[in-house]
Design a protein around this motif. Structure first.
Motif, short mmCIF file in Angstrom:
data_model
loop_
_atom_site.label_atom_id
_atom_site.label_comp_id
_atom_site.label_asym_id
_atom_site.label_seq_id
_atom_site.Cartn_x
_atom_site.Cartn_y
_atom_site.Cartn_z
N THR A 165 -4.14 -1.64 -3.63
CA THR A 165 -4.30 -2.90 -2.90
C THR A 165 -2.92 -3.47 -2.62
OG1 THR A 165 -6.43 -3.33 -3.95
CG2 THR A 165 -5.28 -5.23 -3.00
N PHE A 166 -2.70 -3.89 -1.38
CA PHE A 166 -1.42 -4.44 -0.96
C PHE A 166 -1.59 -5.85 -0.43
CE2 PHE A 166 -0.97 0.11 -0.75
CZ PHE A 166 0.27 0.32 -1.32
N MET B 178 -4.60 5.00 -9.28
CA MET B 178 -4.27 6.26 -8.62
C MET B 178 -4.52 7.40 -9.61
SD MET B 178 -3.26 5.05 -5.69
CE MET B 178 -2.30 6.26 -4.83
N ILE B 179 -5.55 8.17 -9.35
CA ILE B 179 -5.89 9.29 -10.23
C ILE B 179 -5.08 10.50 -9.78
CG2 ILE B 179 -7.74 10.79 -11.07
CD1 ILE B 179 -9.65 8.41 -10.44
N ASP C 276 -0.81 6.89 -16.50
CA ASP C 276 -0.87 5.50 -16.04
C ASP C 276 -1.31 5.44 -14.58
OD1 ASP C 276 -0.56 2.83 -15.48
OD2 ASP C 276 1.59 2.75 -15.90
N ALA C 277 -2.59 5.15 -14.37
CA ALA C 277 -3.14 5.10 -13.01
C ALA C 277 -2.68 3.86 -12.24
CB ALA C 277 -4.67 5.14 -13.07
N ALA C 278 -1.99 2.94 -12.92
CA ALA C 278 -1.55 1.69 -12.29
C ALA C 278 -0.05 1.69 -12.00
CB ALA C 278 -1.91 0.51 -13.18
N PRO D 242 6.19 9.19 -13.56
CA PRO D 242 5.49 10.47 -13.65
C PRO D 242 4.79 10.88 -12.35
CG PRO D 242 5.13 9.23 -15.66
CD PRO D 242 5.84 8.30 -14.68
N CYS D 243 4.36 9.91 -11.54
CA CYS D 243 3.64 10.24 -10.31
C CYS D 243 4.58 10.54 -9.14
CB CYS D 243 2.70 9.09 -9.92
SG CYS D 243 3.52 7.65 -9.20
N PHE D 244 5.89 10.47 -9.34
CA PHE D 244 6.82 10.53 -8.21
C PHE D 244 6.62 11.77 -7.33
CE2 PHE D 244 10.86 11.77 -6.22
CZ PHE D 244 11.04 10.67 -5.39
N GLU D 245 6.57 12.95 -7.91
CA GLU D 245 6.48 14.16 -7.08
C GLU D 245 5.19 14.18 -6.25
OE1 GLU D 245 7.33 17.81 -9.07
OE2 GLU D 245 9.15 16.99 -10.00
N ALA D 246 4.07 13.84 -6.88
CA ALA D 246 2.80 13.83 -6.15
C ALA D 246 2.80 12.75 -5.07
CB ALA D 246 1.64 13.61 -7.11
#
Length: 142
Positions: free
Chosen positions: A49-50, A70-71, A77-79, A111-115
């Motif tokens: 949400t933005f 974000m799954i 951490d999905a947030a 941790p989500c950076f590459e994806a």
């Protein structure tokens, strides 16, 4: 360093701004829930949400992520996106415009950076560019 990329298009700066703000369904996700002060985009079971930040100009605007789930495989951490900001800058050129997107707060330490970087490479660097140049964006449809 935060994710940042620039695309070039033959579209006018005004058309680019309209595509980014009003036609998200044609290049990002077909599942957009709009509010007057922002929107939520959905991908499968994920969402972000933005909120539109004040002070926007017709060719420069900011969106703050106020909620996210974000799954992403191997990311606990999905947030992670909460508190990050999308910074958009459109610059006129002789043949159209350049659009720079910086996802402030989305850096290599997350941790989500590459994806997420792969996601922006698809949705911003390819889908938005293709939508503006030929009306053939590739938004997420699930």
């Amino acid at each position: 360093m935060d994710y940042s990329a620039t695309i070039s298009t033959t579209a006018s700066p005004e058309r680019a701004a309209q595509a980014i703000t009003n036609y998200l369904e044609q290049w990002w996700s077909t599942r957009i829930e709009r509010r007057t002060d922002g929107f939520t985009t959905r991908f499968n079971n994920s969402h972000a949400t933005f909120h539109f930040e004040p002070g926007a100009s017709p060719l420069s605007f900011e969106w703050k992520c106020t909620d996210a789930h974000m799954i992403i495989e191997d990311v606990e951490d999905a947030a992670e996106w909460v508190g990050t900001r999308l910074l958009w800058q459109i610059t006129p050129t002789e043949t159209g415009c350049k659009i720079q997107l910086t996802h402030e707060g989305l850096g290599p330490t997350l941790p989500c950076f590459e994806a997420c970087q792969r996601g922006w490479q698809h949705f911003f660097e390819t889908s938005l560019r293709d939508h503006l140049n030929s009306n053939t964006g590739a938004p997420n449809t699930t």
